[in-house]
Design an enzyme around this catalytic site. Sequence first.
Site, PDB file in Angstrom:
ATOM      1  N   CYS A   1       0.798  -0.684  -0.157  1.00 45.87           N
ATOM      2  CA  CYS A   1       0.365  -0.304  -0.185  1.00 45.87           C
ATOM      3  C   CYS A   1       0.952   1.444   0.296  1.00 45.87           C
ATOM      4  CB  CYS A   1      -0.859   0.153   1.055  1.00 45.87           C
ATOM      5  SG  CYS A   1      -1.270  -1.128   1.165  1.00 45.87           S
TER       6      CYS A   1
ATOM      7  N   HIS B   1      -3.956   7.870   5.955  1.00 45.17           N
ATOM      8  CA  HIS B   1      -4.160   6.492   5.252  1.00 45.17           C
ATOM      9  C   HIS B   1      -5.300   6.163   4.939  1.00 45.17           C
ATOM     10  CE1 HIS B   1      -2.951   2.626   3.352  1.00 45.17           C
ATOM     11  NE2 HIS B   1      -2.916   1.665   4.162  1.00 45.17           N
TER      12      HIS B   1
ATOM     13  N   GLU C   1      -3.140   5.941  13.100  1.00 44.77           N
ATOM     14  CA  GLU C   1      -2.623   6.926  12.559  1.00 44.77           C
ATOM     15  C   GLU C   1      -3.144   8.127  13.037  1.00 44.77           C
ATOM     16  OE1 GLU C   1      -4.091   7.134   7.934  1.00 44.77           O
ATOM     17  OE2 GLU C   1      -2.839   8.537   7.741  1.00 44.77           O
TER      18      GLU C   1
ATOM     19  N   LYS D   1     -10.584   7.286   0.809  1.00 44.69           N
ATOM     20  CA  LYS D   1     -10.783   5.638   0.549  1.00 44.69           C
ATOM     21  C   LYS D   1     -11.894   5.235   0.475  1.00 44.69           C
ATOM     22  CE  LYS D   1      -6.604   3.864   1.273  1.00 44.69           C
ATOM     23  NZ  LYS D   1      -5.875   4.639   1.768  1.00 44.69           N
TER      24      LYS D   1
ATOM     25  N   HIS E   1      -9.684   1.384  -1.662  1.00 46.57           N
ATOM     26  CA  HIS E   1      -8.316   1.124  -0.873  1.00 46.57           C
ATOM     27  C   HIS E   1      -7.216   0.644  -2.740  1.00 46.57           C
ATOM     28  CE1 HIS E   1      -4.260   0.246   0.507  1.00 46.57           C
ATOM     29  NE2 HIS E   1      -4.871   0.403   1.732  1.00 46.57           N
TER      30      HIS E   1
ATOM     31  N   PHE F   1       1.306  -2.408   4.940  1.00 47.51           N
ATOM     32  CA  PHE F   1       1.444  -4.534   5.412  1.00 47.51           C
ATOM     33  C   PHE F   1       2.641  -4.158   5.199  1.00 47.51           C
ATOM     34  CE2 PHE F   1      -2.967  -6.303   5.314  1.00 47.51           C
ATOM     35  CZ  PHE F   1      -2.907  -5.772   6.182  1.00 47.51           C
TER      36      PHE F   1
END
Lengths: 92, 404
Positions: free
Chosen positions: B161, B293, B304, B325, B330, B389
């Site tokens: 990501c 994000h 976050e 998003k 995403h 990730f």
Amino acid sequence: MNIDRDALTRELLDMVAEEGMVDRAELAVEKPLEELDIQSADFIMILMAIEERYGAYVSMDNELTDVVTVQDLLDLAITKIEEHQSEKTAEA
Amino acid sequence: MKRVVVTGMGAVSACGLGADALIAATQAGISGVKPVQFDDLPQQRVSTAARLTLEDVAAIVGPTPHKMRDPVAEYALFAAREAVAQAGLTPEHFGEVCGVSIGSGQGGAKTLNSNYMKFGREGPMRLDPMTVPKIMNNAAAGWVSMEFGAMGPAFCLATACSAGSQSIGLGMQMVALGQVDRCLAGGTEACLVGAGFRIWELLRVMTATQNRPFSKDRNGMTLGEGAGVLVLESLEAAQERGAEILCELSGFGTNADAGDLLRPDPKRAAACMRMALKQAGLSPDRIEYLNAHGTGTVANDISEVMALRDVFGEGLDGLEVSSTKPIHGHGLGAAGALEMIVAIGALQRQSAPPTINFTEVDPKIGLEPVPNQAKPMSISAVMSNSLAFGGINASLVAQRYEDG
């Protein structure tokens, strides 16, 4: 649809033991999952088994992060399975 | 170090073809999320994704699909052509002085999925012999370099990501160092395939209802797809050819958690944002809009916002934060590029795009993320975050271009 909660609880305990790789005899409902070394990766395996068996898709949400003990996990799983079954009944 | 500016933007997404379509949808709060159904996945638990419309896919791929290109490369090419056209680049601007940096999380997922399925069903003989060149992760970067004759360094970062943000950051570094005059930089992803969707379901991070970043009742993300490409140039190269400058790309931070593969670390995300601010030479209070994000998973959003409070102060005063998003999904390896375009759109339009589907502040987070409607405001600098990730973070800073 009525669910036999005792039977469901027993089934779920078997699943938690199997997927979490814990001795079934040690699986007391009041025990914190952490103490049984059941981690988030095991959680995902347990949720996959619940989906496989009952068709209920449980995603990681705030309720799941509040789960501390085996009983918390059972309560949440039963709620989600019952929700899923009532939705299915409603659709039918 | 040279100053780096953006002179072109291109995108394809669930919001339509073009960077403008993406910016307009994020400003208006119109979601590109649609029903999805996979032939090889009979029992879907999640039935929505921010996919491109069939018409848009047809417009990108053309009447006869290219024998050597997976859609992931076609998306990147389409976005790159738009960005190059906007920048007004002509053949003499490519060659050795132009680099390419197009990231992707998964590469040719559609080709891989259909060939594995065929292998399982029909056996090994009649598979697509062009599978290897179609699935390799750097195919999109290769095709973009060939399309324009860009012969400088060509990279494909595959950092999940964060791939899109890191790819833009890497392109920026190459231009800032003077290795190249310009770079086509961004990310691409075409991951909406049956088996690929199922493994996301199994990770339990996708919502079966609606994507609601920062809301109390959020329960996961919605997958997306698409591509975003920027034309990055040194200020002097852009000025020399009289290009219109869209904004200055002034800060890039990236680091690793070196902790857990999946669980985010707010301290490391904060350090990443500080690194981007330091390069931009901006104090935190200079950032007015931040595209988070903001996946809408329980873990990301809590972590976050902790990081944001660490960097921008407990009250986040003077900063508007949103996650777009729920609108474009995403986009994994494309996410950082799509979201940087959205953030630049906020700068251009002087308006913070909303977090749609927002219901209720989560007491564990305590943030109202520009709920449901865009907020017109004065914006001179923006930040976009990607927290992947693998524990890989990336933050980009863009600001209004000013002489001197």
